[in-house]
Enzyme design. Structure first.
Site, PDB file in Angstrom:
ATOM      1  N   GLU A 184       0.747  -1.344   0.086  1.00 20.22           N
ATOM      2  CA  GLU A 184       0.215   0.096  -0.001  1.00 20.22           C
ATOM      3  C   GLU A 184       0.923   1.247  -0.015  1.00 20.22           C
ATOM      4  OE1 GLU A 184      -3.398   2.051   2.654  1.00 20.22           O
ATOM      5  OE2 GLU A 184      -2.982  -0.074   2.777  1.00 20.22           O
ATOM      6  N   ARG A 185       0.586   2.104  -0.979  1.00 23.86           N
ATOM      7  CA  ARG A 185       1.457   3.502  -1.185  1.00 23.86           C
ATOM      8  C   ARG A 185       2.846   3.080  -1.388  1.00 23.86           C
ATOM      9  NH1 ARG A 185      -3.246   5.766  -1.962  1.00 23.86           N
ATOM     10  NH2 ARG A 185      -4.612   5.858  -0.346  1.00 23.86           N
ATOM     11  N   GLU A 308      -9.689   5.223   9.669  1.00 23.91           N
ATOM     12  CA  GLU A 308     -10.136   4.746   8.493  1.00 23.91           C
ATOM     13  C   GLU A 308     -10.793   3.138   8.364  1.00 23.91           C
ATOM     14  OE1 GLU A 308      -6.846   6.922   5.654  1.00 23.91           O
ATOM     15  OE2 GLU A 308      -5.927   5.189   6.717  1.00 23.91           O
ATOM     16  N   ARG A 353     -10.104  18.292  10.594  1.00 26.95           N
ATOM     17  CA  ARG A 353      -9.480  16.867  10.406  1.00 26.95           C
ATOM     18  C   ARG A 353      -8.412  17.103  11.335  1.00 26.95           C
ATOM     19  NH1 ARG A 353      -7.320  13.194   5.366  1.00 26.95           N
ATOM     20  NH2 ARG A 353      -5.887  11.937   6.618  1.00 26.95           N
ATOM     21  N   LYS A 377       2.303  11.096  13.669  1.00 26.02           N
ATOM     22  CA  LYS A 377       2.806  11.587  12.277  1.00 26.02           C
ATOM     23  C   LYS A 377       3.432  12.957  12.487  1.00 26.02           C
ATOM     24  CE  LYS A 377      -0.240   8.885   9.080  1.00 26.02           C
ATOM     25  NZ  LYS A 377      -1.028   9.102   7.841  1.00 26.02           N
ATOM     26  N   ASP A 382      -1.811  14.091   6.834  1.00 29.80           N
ATOM     27  CA  ASP A 382      -1.334  12.934   6.522  1.00 29.80           C
ATOM     28  C   ASP A 382      -0.262  13.169   5.308  1.00 29.80           C
ATOM     29  OD1 ASP A 382      -1.330  10.311   5.849  1.00 29.80           O
ATOM     30  OD2 ASP A 382      -3.097  10.368   4.224  1.00 29.80           O
ATOM     31  N   GLU A 404       6.524   9.660  13.266  1.00 27.63           N
ATOM     32  CA  GLU A 404       6.305   8.705  11.932  1.00 27.63           C
ATOM     33  C   GLU A 404       6.303   9.508  10.683  1.00 27.63           C
ATOM     34  OE1 GLU A 404       2.907   5.933   9.867  1.00 27.63           O
ATOM     35  OE2 GLU A 404       2.476   7.166  11.835  1.00 27.63           O
ATOM     36  N   GLU A 410       3.848   8.901  -1.062  1.00 25.29           N
ATOM     37  CA  GLU A 410       2.285   8.994  -1.567  1.00 25.29           C
ATOM     38  C   GLU A 410       2.014  10.321  -2.191  1.00 25.29           C
ATOM     39  OE1 GLU A 410      -1.858   8.336   0.941  1.00 25.29           O
ATOM     40  OE2 GLU A 410       0.076   7.944   1.916  1.00 25.29           O
ATOM     41  N   HIS A 537      -3.619  18.623   0.635  1.00 21.74           N
ATOM     42  CA  HIS A 537      -4.310  17.825  -0.034  1.00 21.74           C
ATOM     43  C   HIS A 537      -5.165  18.061  -1.104  1.00 21.74           C
ATOM     44  CE1 HIS A 537      -5.440  13.556   1.028  1.00 21.74           C
ATOM     45  NE2 HIS A 537      -5.268  13.855   2.743  1.00 21.74           N
TER      46      HIS A 537
END
Length: 718
Positions: A184-185, A308, A353, A377, A382, A404, A410, A537
């Site tokens: 993933e990614r 998620e 968010r 993060k 994100d 992180e 991504e 984003h």
């Protein structure tokens, strides 16, 4: 007979030429990463050929053996002559401080801890040697790689004097690898782990992976995706993980597993996964015991919960601390830890968010078990090309926080765009939290401010089954930079880039200088042509590839790019002040006051914190609109300049790696123009403004850009 003799001479001459010639481009495929060990043409290399006659190992652990093997491999390649094991007049000696002769030297090694090392010329047992020593064999291994790095980057072995101790305890790669082989990614092919053939077939690449990680100080690997499948915890897959652990162990690398919180239901047949239910706790304790029987040095669990769609403790009206502490109790008897992610992307804070993680985790400060570290993060949303540092850093002084980063790109053009992430890492780590005098994110992460002993940095890996591991040569630099800056968060992006360039190509200023120039501005160029002035984003949804600022029809508001830029005829940007979501209040008061005012907010983050008029005057004297257009053009221009610089290196870089990079730079320039043109076409449709005089208009109309579809994008399971 004479013909045979002439043939021997010719072959010998050819081999010597291939070994010792410098400057001749050789075809390569990138497999060797920064551990190429090609012959050097420096004074240090001359001394190396003369003096480094052997590698002498004192001790017989698996880790000391691989350290000695690596030194012989590296020094043989760098010097152009075989470097054997055993006694010689001037050996390199690998020994821990427990060795009697080393102990007699009374070296200042107490501060080296379990992983630090010291390298210096000295007398040992009446002989002049180059000593690589540490308190443990792992420290000796790291020292051996440091010696090779020193020589590869032009250092003279006669003058070596290196001492280093990691500032962060856990330096971990998170593999978002699924059991079906999809990453993933991930943009470097299928998963490196061939789960189908494990545990029986142990691909030699697994050993080379371990070598590469040890060379930059990475000491942990999470094998499976945070969106975990419960099968990862079955006996069949535990045996596969154990096989990898066996390979990694000599290189100082522990394995971890992402755990699915609902496993007691799906595997154990229980009716609940409530962390306060004694049966659930007992199931996890038994599962932990089972794993540790197979993997005695298992590191512990990584958990993504209530984000998620993933299950978690909030499903049972419990807190994240309740969930983490239950798992922590299961692994604590074995010395294991729990990395509990603070990424909580759910419908719990609909006004912004960016506020969700702080809102849920700040009240839990001090409530986590001692063997829990909360993984946060670098930014509050994100892994965007640029985000302000996460407000949790400095806000949870009684809780160890593990930063992180995303090494895989991504949101930065995938594998084909050159975007060196060292500046992103350094920018975040050097950010001042203003929660305490002199406190930076790095000092929160390394525990030096609050005295935490459990510290860590995690990087979402960009590694796959591509021959060059990371999808391109320059993507390897992000893996390298993460490891080096996890060891020491204060190293700085430019010095790390210079190391990598010297080791990956050659330690010549004619190569290193232009390569580092390309790298150091590359991430900012991506920001310019994608998300200038604090935008975030605005990528197309789902796969996050290419522009999509117009997307507005998805079910949840925060799934739509329009949610993040809020552009209208009056202005653009997300108001996070008191008149908006008030997310600035999550930062320390002095910093919050600075960010609450557009005049004192850094322009690079302006649109992250403020909705401002299109005609706002910027520091350059241009209006906001003109500044945005200028940034889009600057980003595209920088990519064109990288192409020209790379063209100038064609004669100095092997054909294989040069060709692939040149092709990718051409792709990047084309896609940078796509980003620029599509974005401008959309903003014009919103603000109704003309492009500044002299600006080249978009190649197509907005409808054309909106109609572009990218099915089956890599790293995006269908």
């Amino acid at each position: 007979m004479m013909l045979f003799g002439r043939l021997v001479v010719t072959v010998a001459t050819l081999v010597a030429g291939l070994l010792l010639s410098v400057g001749t481009a050789r075809a390569e495929d990138g497999y060797d990463l920064w551990m190429r060990y090609r012959p050097l043409a420096t004074a240090g290399a001359t001394a190396l050929r003369h003096d480094a006659q052997s590698v002498e190992r004192r001790g017989d652990t698996a880790t000391l053996r691989v350290a000695a093997d690596e030194l012989r491999r590296g020094l043989t390649g760098l010097s152009g002559r075989a470097v054997p094991e055993g006694p010689s007049p001037r050996p390199i000696v690998l020994a821990t401080t427990a060795d009697r002769d080393v102990a007699a030297l009374r070296l200042p090694t107490a501060t080296l801890g379990d992983e630090g090392y010291s390298i210096r010329p000295t007398s040992l047992g009446g002989r002049r040697v180059t000593l690589v020593t540490a308190n443990t064999d792992r420290g000796v291994l790291y020292g051996s790689f440091a010696l090779l790095r020193y020589v590869q980057t032009g250092g003279n072995l006669d003058r070596i004097d290196l001492t280093s101790t990691p500032r962060v305890k856990m330096r971990v790669l998170n593999h978002w690898d699924n059991l079906d082989g999809v990453v993933e990614r991930g943009f470097a092919g299928q998963s490196l782990w061939d789960w189908w053939s494990l545990p029986d077939f142990r691909d030699p690449r697994y050993t080379d992976y371990a070598r590469a990680n040890a060379s930059i100080g990475i000491n942990g690997t999470v094998l499976n995706n945070v969106n975990a499948k419960v099968e990862s915890l079955t006996p069949r897959y535990i045996a596969k993980a154990a096989a990898l652990a066996d390979i990694f162990r000599p290189y100082g690398i522990r394995v971890y597993l992402s755990a699915r919180f609902s496993a007691p239901i799906e595997l154990g047949g229980l009716k609940t996964a409530d962390p306060l239910d004694p049966q659930v706790a007992a199931w996890w304790k038994a599962k932990a015991d089972e794993i540790y029987r197979a993997i005695p040095d298992f590191g512990g669990f990584l958990v993504k919960a209530n984000s998620e769609g993933q299950p978690g403790p909030r499903d049972y009206h419990r807190s994240h601390a309740d969930g983490a502490n239950m798992l922590a109790a299961a692994v604590a008897p074995h010395g294991g830890i729990v990395m509990w992610r603070a990424f909580v992307y759910a419908e719990t804070d609909p006004d912004d968010r960016a506020k969700q993680a702080y809102t849920e985790f700040k009240p839990l400060d001090g409530k986590f078990a001692r063997n829990v570290i909360v993984q946060v993060k670098n930014g509050a949303i994100d892994f965007q090309p640029r985000e302000p540092f996460h407000p949790l850093f400095g806000a949870m002084p009684r809780t160890p926080l593990m930063i992180e980063f995303q090494i895989t790109k991504e949101y930065l053009g995938f594998a084909t765009h050159l975007a060196y992430l060292g500046p992103l890492f350094a920018e975040t780590l050097s950010s001042e939290t203003m929660q305490a005098p002199g406190e930076t994110v790095a000092k929160v992460v390394d525990g030096s401010i609050e005295g935490h002993r459990l510290t860590g940095m995690a990087g979402v890996a960009n590694i796959g089954r591509d021959r060059d591991w990371a999808g391109s040569t320059f993507n390897q630099a992000n893996w390298y930079a993460f490891g080096r800056m996890a060891w020491d968060p204060t190293l700085g992006a430019a010095p790390v880039a210079r190391e990598w360039a010297a080791m990956t190509f050659a330690p010549s200023p004619a190569i290193v200088d232009p390569v580092v120039r390309m790298m150091m501005g590359s991430r900012e160029a991506v920001i310019d042509y994608m998300t200038p002035l604090g935008l975030a984003h605005v990528m197309a949804t789902g796969h996050h590839y290419g522009p999509g600022p117009w997307v507005a029809d998805l079910k949840r508001p925060e799934w739509n790019p329009v949610y993040y830029h809020r552009a209208d005829k009056a202005g653009i940007g997300f108001d996070r002040t008191k008149t908006g979501s008030n997310a600035v209040a999550q930062y320390a008061p002095d910093l919050a006051r600075r960010l609450a005012d557009p005049a004192t907010t850094p322009e690079r983050e302006l649109l992250w914190f403020h909705h401002v008029p299109w005609d706002r005057r910027m520091a350059s004297g241009r209006t906001l609109w003109a500044e945005m257009v200028h940034d889009y053009d600057s980003g595209v221009a920088y990519v064109g300049d990288m192409r020209r610089q790379w063209d100038g290196l064609k004669a100095q870089v092997d054909a294989g790696r040069w060709d692939k990079t040149a092709t990718y730079l051409a792709i990047q320039e084309r896609e940078a123009r796509w980003w620029r043109d599509a974005s401008l076409a959309y903003w014009v449709s919103v603000n109704g403004l003309k492009l500044p005089a002299g600006t080249v208009p978009p190649e197509h109309d907005l409808g054309w850009y909106e109609s572009q579809k990218i099915p089956y994008a890599p790293g995006n399971p269908q």
